[in-house]
Design a protein around this motif. Sequence first.
Motif, short mmCIF file in Angstrom:
data_model
loop_
_atom_site.label_atom_id
_atom_site.label_comp_id
_atom_site.label_asym_id
_atom_site.label_seq_id
_atom_site.Cartn_x
_atom_site.Cartn_y
_atom_site.Cartn_z
N VAL A 196 -8.00 -7.44 2.78
CA VAL A 196 -6.81 -7.49 1.93
C VAL A 196 -5.67 -6.85 2.71
CG1 VAL A 196 -8.08 -7.44 -0.24
CG2 VAL A 196 -7.37 -5.32 0.79
N PRO A 197 -4.44 -7.24 2.44
CA PRO A 197 -3.32 -6.64 3.18
C PRO A 197 -3.10 -5.19 2.78
CG PRO A 197 -2.50 -8.14 1.51
CD PRO A 197 -3.99 -8.29 1.53
N ALA A 198 -2.63 -4.40 3.74
CA ALA A 198 -2.29 -3.00 3.46
C ALA A 198 -1.06 -2.95 2.58
CB ALA A 198 -2.07 -2.27 4.76
N MET A 199 -0.95 -1.88 1.82
CA MET A 199 0.20 -1.74 0.93
C MET A 199 0.67 -0.30 0.93
SD MET A 199 -1.84 -2.09 -2.67
CE MET A 199 -0.61 -1.52 -3.76
N GLY A 200 1.86 -0.07 0.45
CA GLY A 200 2.41 1.27 0.33
C GLY A 200 3.12 1.71 1.59
N GLY A 201 3.33 2.99 1.71
CA GLY A 201 4.03 3.54 2.86
C GLY A 201 5.47 3.91 2.48
N LEU A 202 6.00 4.88 3.17
CA LEU A 202 7.37 5.33 2.89
C LEU A 202 8.32 4.75 3.93
CD1 LEU A 202 6.69 9.06 2.09
CD2 LEU A 202 7.20 7.24 0.49
N GLY A 203 9.49 4.39 3.51
CA GLY A 203 10.53 3.95 4.43
C GLY A 203 10.33 2.56 4.99
N ARG A 204 9.45 1.79 4.44
CA ARG A 204 9.22 0.43 4.93
C ARG A 204 9.72 -0.55 3.88
NH1 ARG A 204 4.16 -0.03 8.75
NH2 ARG A 204 5.56 0.31 10.46
N ARG A 205 10.33 -1.60 4.36
CA ARG A 205 10.78 -2.65 3.47
C ARG A 205 9.98 -3.90 3.72
NH1 ARG A 205 17.19 -2.53 2.80
NH2 ARG A 205 16.99 -1.30 0.93
N SER A 206 9.58 -4.56 2.65
CA SER A 206 8.88 -5.82 2.82
C SER A 206 9.90 -6.93 3.09
CB SER A 206 8.05 -6.14 1.58
OG SER A 206 8.89 -6.21 0.46
N SER A 207 9.55 -7.83 3.97
CA SER A 207 10.47 -8.89 4.35
C SER A 207 10.21 -10.16 3.58
CB SER A 207 10.34 -9.20 5.83
OG SER A 207 10.63 -8.04 6.56
N LYS A 246 -4.97 0.16 3.08
CA LYS A 246 -5.59 -0.81 2.18
C LYS A 246 -5.92 -0.12 0.86
CE LYS A 246 -7.26 -3.70 5.81
NZ LYS A 246 -8.34 -4.43 6.39
N PRO A 247 -5.88 -0.88 -0.25
CA PRO A 247 -6.16 -0.29 -1.56
C PRO A 247 -7.56 0.31 -1.62
CG PRO A 247 -5.21 -2.48 -1.81
CD PRO A 247 -5.49 -2.29 -0.35
#
Length: 76
Positions: A65-76, A4-5
């Motif tokens: 709030v929704p979590a954001m960021g991360g490596l190797g993940r694609r948003s759908s 989360k931010p």
Amino acid sequence: KPRKPGVITGCFFAFYGVLRMATEQLREPDPGVSHVGPLTLPMALSVAMIVGGAAGAWWCGRCSVPAMGGLGRRSS
């Protein structure tokens, strides 16, 4: 891992305060530095940074709030 931010910022301030506190143990105190109880002023400011950073990370982690960021993940 997505977070989360604000959580990373709070953790940074908390860990930075811990490292400052550790390095203050190794330094010679500056002449004329005031004391706040058993701590010098830079140590007291480091304690405030640790508490503020931990509280900020905890508070931001509890926000809805929704979590954001991360490596190797694609948003759908």
